[in-house]
Scaffold this active site. Structure first.
Site, PDB file in Angstrom:
ATOM      1  N   LYS A  54       0.842  -1.206   0.000  1.00  0.00           N
ATOM      2  CA  LYS A  54       0.000   0.000   0.000  1.00  0.00           C
ATOM      3  C   LYS A  54       0.875   1.252   0.000  1.00  0.00           C
ATOM      4  O   LYS A  54       0.596   2.216  -0.710  1.00  0.00           O
ATOM      5  CB  LYS A  54      -0.922  -0.007   1.235  1.00  0.00           C
ATOM      6  N   GLN A  98      -4.628  -1.255   9.724  1.00  0.00           N
ATOM      7  CA  GLN A  98      -4.484  -2.585   9.126  1.00  0.00           C
ATOM      8  C   GLN A  98      -5.055  -3.642  10.071  1.00  0.00           C
ATOM      9  O   GLN A  98      -4.678  -3.713  11.243  1.00  0.00           O
ATOM     10  CB  GLN A  98      -2.997  -2.857   8.831  1.00  0.00           C
ATOM     11  N   ASP A 121     -10.897   2.917   4.200  1.00  0.00           N
ATOM     12  CA  ASP A 121     -11.158   1.471   4.135  1.00  0.00           C
ATOM     13  C   ASP A 121     -12.666   1.193   4.138  1.00  0.00           C
ATOM     14  O   ASP A 121     -13.099   0.062   3.926  1.00  0.00           O
ATOM     15  CB  ASP A 121     -10.513   0.795   5.354  1.00  0.00           C
TER      16      ASP A 121
END
Ligand code: NAP
Length: 288
Positions: A54, A98, A121
């Site tokens: 990422k 994450q 996200d």
């Protein structure tokens, strides 16, 4: 029938190119780069790889940002305090925590604190609610990537089509079912307690498998001409990646199919970048 390949690698490259153009235009207009910050707690090897990918993709797309690497023994309060700090920083447009978090840390209160306008996200309750309500918002990246694949192949007019989503996670199954519904598909949501899964599946024009069971979906489950989206990522005994769909045999029945790797996977990061630049544009527009 032999299926055409829905090439996620190629389509992700197109999305990343678009993001780069928007990111440069954003920087020129506002005198700063759109900023993506990633929080990584602990030393899970898979998470480290995902975060590195990422980070690299964000840099290449012209985004600014930082990875906040915290030790596995970080407390819940410390993690939530970091999220609050990132929420308050005006130079940060997107925050991604994450997952999964190490044992002992609870993701839900962390997501509850994350500013919805920075939720790239798409996992906060606000983002989920906006999706449910059909209102604009930041959508989870993997389902958005699946929808973009359908769009690029001209397969996103789903009126009158039957879709089945196998898997009902907040990350993939539930949001993609809502997205397919928003495109007027008639959607069945299947899961581990579904009876006669093979029969349910064999009625569908679109099959989305988001289960995490290697090659669960077999040839007989696929209706002739169906579109098959395989979200699953499973590592076989030989170390190779396989999806939730038995690719070769299902490709004989499907009209379109995503490979693993090279299908949905590359789209997930591309859509994260897309969400970040969209969040940045929206935040600046809201100030005007
Ligand atoms: P998850 O949270 O573990 O959810 C799995 C879902 O599959 C659950 O709803 C479960 O049902 C259902 N399920 C399990 N076994 C089943 C069976 N035998 N028959 C029917 N349904 C079954 O997983 P996830 O996070 O959604 O991820 C799913 C897969 O996608 C994994 O392989 C993951 O690695 C992959 N993934 C890929 C990407 C990407 O970028 N390509 C991104 C995210 C995830 P219950 O709810 O009844 O337990």
């Amino acid at each position: 029938m032999t299926a055409q390949v829905l090439d996620g690698k190629a389509i992700a490259a197109v999305v990343r190119g678009e993001v780069k153009e928007r990111a440069e235009a954003f920087a020129a207009k506002y005198g700063r780069r759109a900023g993506l910050h990633v929080v990584l707690v602990g030393d899970d090897p898979a998470s480290q790889v995902y975060v590195r990918n990422k980070e690299m993709a964000a840099g290449k797309a012209g985004l600014a940002g930082q990875v906040h690497r915290l030790p596995a023994d970080t407390s819940q309060a410390e993690l939530e305090a970091l999220v609050e700090k990132l929420n308050a920083d005006p130079a940060i447009d997107g925050i991604l925590v994450q997952l999964p978090l190490p044992a002992g840390l609870d993701a839900q209160p962390v997501l509850d604190r994350l500013a919805p306008e920075k939720d790239v996200d798409g996992l906060t309750p606000m983002s989920a609610g906006l999706l449910l309500d059909g209102r604009p918002g930041l959508r989870p990246c993997t389902p958005s990537g699946c929808m973009r694949l359908l769009r690029e192949a001209g397969l996103d007019d789903l009126s009158g089509k039957r879709a089945i989503v196998i898997g009902r996670s907040l990350l993939v199954g539930k949001p993609i079912a809502l997205m397919l519904l928003a495109k007027n598909a008639t959607v069945t949501m299947a899961h581990s307690r579904t009876a006669n899964l093979a029969e349910e599946c064999a009625r569908a024009d679109i099959v989305v498998a988001a289960v995490g069971r290697a090659e669960l979906v077999k040839r007989e489950w696929i209706r002739e001409g169906a579109v098959v989206i395989d979200v699953g990522i499973n590592r076989g005994d030989d170390g190779k990646l396989v999806g939730d769909v038995a690719y070769a045999e299902c490709a004989e029945r499907a009209s379109w199919i995503t490979p693993v790797p090279g299908g949905v996977g590359p789209m997930t990061i591309a859509m994260l970048l897309d969400n970040t630049v969209a969040a940045a544009e929206r935040r600046e527009a809201a100030k005007a």
